[in-house]
Write an enzyme that holds these catalytic residues in place. Structure first.
Site, PDB file in Angstrom:
ATOM      1  N   CYS A   7       4.369  -1.032 -25.721  1.00 57.34           N
ATOM      2  CA  CYS A   7       5.487  -1.440 -26.586  1.00 57.34           C
ATOM      3  C   CYS A   7       6.700  -0.512 -26.520  1.00 57.34           C
ATOM      4  O   CYS A   7       7.755  -0.909 -26.015  1.00 57.34           O
ATOM      5  CB  CYS A   7       5.004  -1.551 -28.021  1.00 57.34           C
ATOM      6  SG  CYS A   7       3.775  -2.839 -28.221  1.00 57.34           S
TER       7      CYS A   7
HETATM    8  N1  LIG Z   1      -0.596  -4.165 -27.605  1.00 51.08           N
HETATM    9  C1  LIG Z   1       0.082  -4.055 -28.715  1.00 51.08           C
HETATM   10  O1  LIG Z   1      -0.148  -3.149 -29.477  1.00 51.08           O
HETATM   11  C2  LIG Z   1       1.148  -5.063 -29.091  1.00 51.08           C
HETATM   12  C3  LIG Z   1       1.631  -5.050 -30.411  1.00 51.08           C
HETATM   13  C4  LIG Z   1       2.597  -5.956 -30.773  1.00 51.08           C
HETATM   14  C5  LIG Z   1       3.103  -6.842 -29.827  1.00 51.08           C
HETATM   15  N2  LIG Z   1       2.651  -6.832 -28.543  1.00 51.08           N
HETATM   16  C6  LIG Z   1       3.217  -7.807 -27.610  1.00 51.08           C
HETATM   17  O2  LIG Z   1       2.290  -8.867 -27.428  1.00 51.08           O
HETATM   18  C7  LIG Z   1       2.339  -9.353 -26.082  1.00 51.08           C
HETATM   19  C8  LIG Z   1       0.969  -9.255 -25.437  1.00 51.08           C
HETATM   20  O3  LIG Z   1       0.597  -7.876 -25.411  1.00 51.08           O
HETATM   21  P1  LIG Z   1      -0.897  -7.393 -25.200  1.00 51.08           P
HETATM   22  O4  LIG Z   1      -0.903  -5.932 -25.449  1.00 51.08           O
HETATM   23  O5  LIG Z   1      -1.836  -8.273 -25.934  1.00 51.08           O
HETATM   24  O6  LIG Z   1      -1.049  -7.656 -23.619  1.00 51.08           O
HETATM   25  P2  LIG Z   1      -2.404  -7.623 -22.755  1.00 51.08           P
HETATM   26  O7  LIG Z   1      -1.995  -7.279 -21.386  1.00 51.08           O
HETATM   27  O8  LIG Z   1      -3.443  -6.822 -23.464  1.00 51.08           O
HETATM   28  O9  LIG Z   1      -2.897  -9.152 -22.795  1.00 51.08           O
HETATM   29  C9  LIG Z   1      -2.178 -10.180 -22.242  1.00 51.08           C
HETATM   30  C10 LIG Z   1      -3.155 -11.213 -21.667  1.00 51.08           C
HETATM   31  O10 LIG Z   1      -2.404 -12.308 -21.166  1.00 51.08           O
HETATM   32  C11 LIG Z   1      -3.032 -12.775 -19.995  1.00 51.08           C
HETATM   33  N3  LIG Z   1      -2.082 -13.568 -19.224  1.00 51.08           N
HETATM   34  C12 LIG Z   1      -1.072 -13.159 -18.425  1.00 51.08           C
HETATM   35  N4  LIG Z   1      -0.400 -14.204 -17.928  1.00 51.08           N
HETATM   36  C13 LIG Z   1      -1.004 -15.310 -18.431  1.00 51.08           C
HETATM   37  C14 LIG Z   1      -0.768 -16.703 -18.291  1.00 51.08           C
HETATM   38  N5  LIG Z   1       0.229 -17.165 -17.542  1.00 51.08           N
HETATM   39  N6  LIG Z   1      -1.596 -17.561 -18.924  1.00 51.08           N
HETATM   40  C15 LIG Z   1      -2.618 -17.112 -19.692  1.00 51.08           C
HETATM   41  N7  LIG Z   1      -2.884 -15.808 -19.872  1.00 51.08           N
HETATM   42  C16 LIG Z   1      -2.080 -14.917 -19.248  1.00 51.08           C
HETATM   43  C17 LIG Z   1      -3.517 -11.516 -19.317  1.00 51.08           C
HETATM   44  O11 LIG Z   1      -4.551 -11.779 -18.393  1.00 51.08           O
HETATM   45  C18 LIG Z   1      -3.990 -10.690 -20.511  1.00 51.08           C
HETATM   46  O12 LIG Z   1      -5.353 -10.914 -20.796  1.00 51.08           O
HETATM   47  C19 LIG Z   1       3.418  -8.531 -25.390  1.00 51.08           C
HETATM   48  O13 LIG Z   1       4.636  -9.198 -25.496  1.00 51.08           O
HETATM   49  C20 LIG Z   1       3.464  -7.258 -26.230  1.00 51.08           C
HETATM   50  O14 LIG Z   1       4.717  -6.626 -26.145  1.00 51.08           O
HETATM   51  C21 LIG Z   1       1.662  -5.958 -28.163  1.00 51.08           C
END
Ligand SMILES: NC(=O)c1ccc[n+]([C@@H]2O[C@H](COP(=O)([O-])OP(=O)(O)OC[C@H]3O[C@@H](n4cnc5c(N)ncnc54)[C@H](O)[C@@H]3O)[C@@H](O)[C@H]2O)c1
Length: 418
Positions: A260
């Site tokens: 993030c």
């Molecule tokens: N990790 C955090 O603490 C956090 C907190 C708030 C917001 N976010 C936001 O949330 C979003 C996701 O973050 P995250 O940490 O969960 O990411 P992550 O990488 O842990 O998970 C994302 C998932 O999406 C999958 N993916 C990618 N492309 C895809 C597609 N086309 N179809 C289906 N699945 C697909 C990946 O395989 C992965 O499992 C980002 O925008 C991030 O900025 C993250």
């Protein structure tokens, strides 16, 4: 509204806890990810996210239908999109995964479905990027299907504030869209904060992250100054934090990590350029925070020098390599930068991290703590995981550089604090 089936696209740190929360409320969940290993793990009840225990996953596994097939989303009442939003190599928003996911969803989109984007992104993404792609289905956003943005605020590893008791901000394309989204999230969140538009919700999330990034940069800059001045930055932060109003505590450290803070602020910088605004606080904060691993390496070098040692040939143990305490996430972790820099200078590196078994890219595996401390000339505390006794570390290791202020301030002569 009865939302009995919820689709979740992207089953990572954000998506999996959401899928489990809705399943715990009795919803059927269609959980879609392009990574078949995640699907297999979910089917096996084997959680790969710290905030979701395998027991919790197993308890609801009958209601979570994990799949790589978007077609299964046809029967969902609502679909939450939680795919990554990274930066490209030249530090511009990379909407690739989001566009891919949205296109695939548009092929199976049904009239009256609610779609909510949860991924962090710049203001305008939901309306200008997601809506047109979904409308390729022939259905109109706000009329034939509902669309909203609701940012995820999860803080991995945190137990006092969770999905349930952290207020959930949301903005709908229309009032009816927001009504649908509010009813949905009301199932799993105690407090819903409605804002007037998806853009306001998108910017809210960025403001929160930028606020942290700027304030961390401020104390980090101060840490570099106090180093020269011979003042203990932790003592100053502790003292300032006694003010009951007008001050908020932020910790200095080796730099920002995770998915993030090093990434999200630049989504706004990029978007702001379209409006002829240079977001200088964001850029400056990024610059200062990126300097920190270098400052920490210089500090390590000086500590070795004081002991009559050079970095070249020294055995250095890194304590904590994930980007924050209590989790195993190493994305953008400053520890990796520090390891790389010290290696370039000829040091022999080892590490201990109870949450990270190996660092394949560096051909390293976690060394047991006692062994790491006694086998190294110097130990650098980069991430202070709960459960590690850092005063014990200070007693056992010949030389310690504490980048987190977790050893006693009155510490022994072998400890150098940031
Ligand atoms: N990790 C955090 O603490 C956090 C907190 C708030 C917001 N976010 C936001 O949330 C979003 C996701 O973050 P995250 O940490 O969960 O990411 P992550 O990488 O842990 O998970 C994302 C998932 O999406 C999958 N993916 C990618 N492309 C895809 C597609 N086309 N179809 C289906 N699945 C697909 C990946 O395989 C992965 O499992 C980002 O925008 C991030 O900025 C993250």
């Amino acid at each position: 509204m009865s939302t009995s089936t919820v689709g979740v696209i992207g089953l990572g740190y954000v998506g999996l806890p959401l899928a489990v929360a809705f399943a715990q409320e009795g919803c059927e969940v269609v959980a879609v990810d392009t990574d078949p290993r995640k699907i297999e793990a979910i089917e096996a009840g084997d959680s790969y996210i710290e905030d979701v225990s395998s027991e919790a996953l197993t308890e609801v596994s009958a209601r979570i239908h994990a799949t790589t097939r978007y077609a299964r989303l046809e029967r969902a009442d609502a679909v939450l999109v939680c795919v990554p939003t990274p930066l490209s190599r030249n530090r511009e928003p990379d909407l690739g995964p989001l566009i891919e996911a949205t296109r695939a969803l548009s092929e199976v989109l049904q009239a009256d479905q609610l779609v909510v984007l949860e991924s962090t992104t710049f203001p305008g993404t939901t309306r200008e990027r997601v809506a047109p792609l979904l409308e390729e289905s022939g259905l109109a956003a706000g009329r034939d299907f509902h669309l909203a943005f609701s940012p995820e605020r999860v803080d991995p590893g945190r137990t006092d504030f969770t999905l349930r008791n952290t207020p959930k901000v949301l903005g709908g394309l229309t009032d009816a869209c927001a009504d649908r989204a509010e009813a949905l999230y009301g199932l799993v969140c105690e407090t819903i904060v409605r804002v007037s538009s998806p853009e306001a919700a998108e910017l809210t999330k960025l403001l929160e992250n930028i606020f942290r990034s700027v304030n961390i940069a401020l104390v980090n800059e101060l840490a570099m100054l106090t180093d020269r001045m011979g003042i203990d930055v932790w003592e100053v932060v502790d003292a300032a934090a006694t003010k009951p109003y007008g001050f908020m505590r932020f910790e200095p450290g080796p730099g920002m990590g995770g998915h993030c803070l090093p990434v999200d602020p630049f989504y706004l910088t990029w978007r702001a350029r379209e409006f002829d605004i240079a977001t200088e606080f964001i850029e400056l904060a990024g610059k200062v925070n990126q300097q920190m691993p270098y400052h920490c390496v210089a500090k390590t070098q000086r500590a070795l020098n004081e002991a009559g040692l050079s970095v070249k040939g020294a055995r250095i143990a890194i304590l904590g390599v994930s980007y924050k305490p209590g989790v195993g996430d190493i994305r953008e972790s400053p520890a990796l930068k520090i390891i790389g820099l010290l290696r370039e200078m000829g040091a022999e590196l080892l590490y201990h991290d109870p949450h990270v078994a190996s660092l394949a890219e560096y051909s390293l595996t976690s060394t047991p703590l006692e062994e790491a401390l006694t086998n190294a000339d110097l130990t650098v505390i980069v991430t202070a995981h709960p459960g590690v006794d850092h005063d014990l570390v200070a007693r056992r290791a010949p030389l310690v550089v504490d980048l987190r202020g977790v050893t006693s301030a009155s510490g022994s002569a072998n400890v150098v604090r940031l």
